[in-house]
Write an enzyme that holds these catalytic residues in place. Structure first.
Site, PDB file in Angstrom:
ATOM      1  N   GLU A 187       0.839  -1.209   0.000  1.00  0.00           N
ATOM      2  CA  GLU A 187       0.000   0.000   0.000  1.00  0.00           C
ATOM      3  C   GLU A 187       0.873   1.258   0.000  1.00  0.00           C
ATOM      4  OE1 GLU A 187      -0.275  -2.600   2.054  1.00  0.00           O
ATOM      5  OE2 GLU A 187      -2.324  -2.866   2.801  1.00  0.00           O
ATOM      6  N   GLY A 226       6.830  -1.960  14.436  1.00  0.00           N
ATOM      7  CA  GLY A 226       6.057  -0.931  13.717  1.00  0.00           C
ATOM      8  C   GLY A 226       5.096  -0.176  14.624  1.00  0.00           C
ATOM      9  N   ARG A 227       4.337  -0.926  15.433  1.00  0.00           N
ATOM     10  CA  ARG A 227       3.319  -0.254  16.275  1.00  0.00           C
ATOM     11  C   ARG A 227       3.924   0.394  17.516  1.00  0.00           C
ATOM     12  NH1 ARG A 227       2.901  -5.574  15.761  1.00  0.00           N
ATOM     13  NH2 ARG A 227       3.128  -6.953  17.560  1.00  0.00           N
ATOM     14  N   LYS A 284      -2.036 -10.905   3.103  1.00  0.00           N
ATOM     15  CA  LYS A 284      -1.105 -10.201   2.203  1.00  0.00           C
ATOM     16  C   LYS A 284      -0.696 -11.133   1.061  1.00  0.00           C
ATOM     17  CE  LYS A 284       1.378  -7.251   5.515  1.00  0.00           C
ATOM     18  NZ  LYS A 284       2.651  -7.011   6.162  1.00  0.00           N
ATOM     19  N   GLU A 325      -2.881  -5.955  17.538  1.00  0.00           N
ATOM     20  CA  GLU A 325      -1.822  -6.585  16.757  1.00  0.00           C
ATOM     21  C   GLU A 325      -0.789  -7.209  17.714  1.00  0.00           C
ATOM     22  OE1 GLU A 325       1.092  -4.607  13.869  1.00  0.00           O
ATOM     23  OE2 GLU A 325      -0.475  -5.226  12.492  1.00  0.00           O
TER      24      GLU A 325
END
Ligand code: F6P
Length: 546
Positions: free
Chosen positions: A215, A270-271, A507, A356
């Site tokens: 994305e 990432g988070r 994905k 997540e």
């Protein structure tokens, strides 16, 4: 790592089960009536955040047993392991060191024998220098114009943290630059974000830890094309694109000059990355000093989490209460209700952080968890939610624990609005806890036949978080509070809170379907009959467009 028996075999767990059976019938009305000091006793404070957890269905014994459970699960050891750079993300074999991102320069944190604090501060310095240039207008676009809009392109942790922090700290943000966030691969997101922008005055920050996320790459390519349509020369990319990533090669392959890349490291999930260079848009908006104040707030809560006994440790208490509700009261969802309009994206940010991290059913030992893990997190700012879903919170059939978040001083005084806002916050926690009996309803003149409809069971658990005002420091402390609460929950549930294998299958399947949607021939599809039919229908109708 010390081997810990399965959670439900632990004596501390069994003791909590017995205890729950004994106290589950207690009502908060009774608990408060029996103990005049309860409201202060079940409260704790750290890094400028006051937590009142007295309106939960707990007694002093519950707390004692929950703390015992945390100890039996090795929480102390796991906290130490995280802070000392051990590879506690077992399934990805990585250290978990977002706490190093906000450590002062004087600290030493080793990963594989190398102190990472100096590199963290070096990147912060580069970010500060860059943000000073852009904010002052010294950084100019390809045609010599100053930057008027910054567009952050990223998704998941490369979007939710930045957009949440930007909104939360908007009061401190420069109004000379407009900030936009593009995440969705739906072209509408990109088109609407840039439709009224001047390319000569626009700076794109492409944020992606991996720099492989489809994305983000699709949006970054669209942005580059949009820029080059206006500027023609590919040299323009240099003045209008910067990247934040751990993948220098892919950044260079995309065409962004490595000089314009801000790095971070594989030990930042990432988070958990909004305090890394992923926060570049935040720094551009509020300036380096405010960004540093946010880091100081994060660090203050990190230190509190690391050093404070569990009984007074805010993230531990909140994490254990989440376990108590999920596993003993079967609460499947949890609401986060900020009474501050600036925190409107905070629940969305927490959704990724929490779900997540802890939406897992396989334990670190490779067994299927035979207990509930993360609840569904959701929420909206107050008072809006009151006119929407609070009906269910008060009178629905499910128990939904809620976190209420408020500030004692408003950043935007307007008549008596802030008192009105906070009166609502306090009223909601009071109503949820104590309710209204049918007798009370009748005593107010409600006819018998209506009294059940107009009564409130109460006994619905809430936490209240109160801080002085929404400053960068307070925001930092709040974020770290939830980060470490999530960690605490994951330790008790014996899961890896830092991987995210559950996002991979979708994905991979999308990658398989994409060429099928674009193929010129209509070769037979080999999915299930539902997916085949949906794809055929989509392509058929899509291709009728003139
Ligand atoms: O798909 C999930 C995820 O990997 C998140 O964990 C992450 O925050 C997001 O995608 C974006 O990843 P990246 O920063 O590598 O583009």
């Amino acid at each position: 790592m010390t081997r810990i028996p399965p959670l439900t075999d632990l004596p501390a767990w069994q003791a909590l089960k017995t205890h729950h059976a004994a106290i589950k019938g207690l009502h908060l009305r009774q608990l408060f009536a029996e103990d005049a000091g309860r409201g202060q006793r079940f409260a704790a404070e750290a890094a400028g955040i006051y937590l009142d957890y007295s309106k939960n269905r707990i007694t002093a014994d519950t707390l004692r047993l929950l703390v015992r459970l945390a100890e039996a699960c090795g929480l102390r050891e796991r906290i130490d392991a995280m802070f000392s750079g051990e590879r506690i993300n077992l399934t990805e074999d990585r250290a978990v060191l977002h706490v190093a991102l906000r450590a002062p320069a004087s600290e030493r944190i080793l990963v594989d024998g190398i102190d990472v604090v100096p590199v963290v501060h070096a990147v912060l310095e580069r970010m500060a220098a860059f943000s000073d240039q852009v904010r002052s207008g010294r950084w100019q676009g390809h045609t010599g114009r100053r930057i008027r809009t910054v567009v952050n392109i990223g998704i998941g942790g490369s979007d939710l943290g930045p957009v949440m922090a930007y909104e939360a700290l908007r009061h401190y943000s420069t109004r000379d630059i407009d900030f936009r966030f593009v995440s969705n691969v739906d072209g509408t997101d990109f088109k609407e974000a840039v439709s009224d922008l001047a390319p000569e005055e626009t700076l794109f920050i492409v944020c992606s830890k991996t720099f492989t996320t489809s994305e983000t790459l699709a949006n970054a390519h669209a942005a580059r094309q949009w820029l080059l349509d206006a500027m023609v020369s590919s040299r323009a990319v240099r003045r209008h694109f910067v990247a934040v990533s751990t993948n220098a090669e892919a950044v260079a392959a995309f065409g962004i000059d490595p000089v314009n890349m801000f790095g971070f490291w594989d030990w930042v999930g990432g988070r958990y990355s909004m305090s890394s260079a992923i926060g570049l848009s935040t720094m551009l908006a509020v300036g380096a000093d405010n960004f540093r104040a946010m880091l100081a707030g994060l660090h203050a809560m990190d230190q509190h989490f690391r050093r404070t006994p569990f009984e007074r440790n805010l993230p531990v208490l909140m994490g254990l209460l989440a376990v108590w509700h999920a596993n003993f009261f079967d609460a499947r969802t949890m609401a986060v209700l900020p009474y501050d309009q600036y925190l409107k994206r905070f629940p969305a940010y927490l959704q990724q952080l929490t779900m997540e991290s802890n939406g897992k059913h396989v334990t670190l030992a490779g067994a299927r968890a035979d207990y509930q893990t993360s609840p569904v997190i959701w929420g909206e700012p107050g008072t809006n939610g009151q006119h929407s879903f609070y009906q269910l919170l008060h009178q629905g059939t499910q128990l939904i624990p809620c976190d209420f978040i408020g500030f004692c001083q408003t950043l935007n005084p307007v008549a008596h609005h802030h008192d009105l806002l906070m009166a609502n916050l306090f009223a909601q926690t009071e109503a949820l806890a104590f309710g209204k009996t049918t007798e009370e309803a009748r005593a107010e003149g409600t006819p018998d036949w209506l009294s059940m409809h107009r009564s409130f069971e109460g006994n619905r658990p809430t936490n209240t978080l109160l801080a002085e005002r929404l400053t960068p420091h307070a925001l930092g402390a709040l974020i770290a509070l939830y980060e470490h609460s999530v960690f605490t929950q994951g330790v008790v549930w014996q899961i890896d809170s830092f991987d995210q294998w559950g996002v991979e299958l979708g994905k991979a399947l999308a990658q398989r379907i994409m060429p099928e949607l674009q193929a010129a021939d209509r070769s037979p599809l080999a999915h299930d009959s539902s997916t085949n039919a949906l794809i055929r229908r989509y392509v058929g109708i899509r291709d009728t467009r003139t």
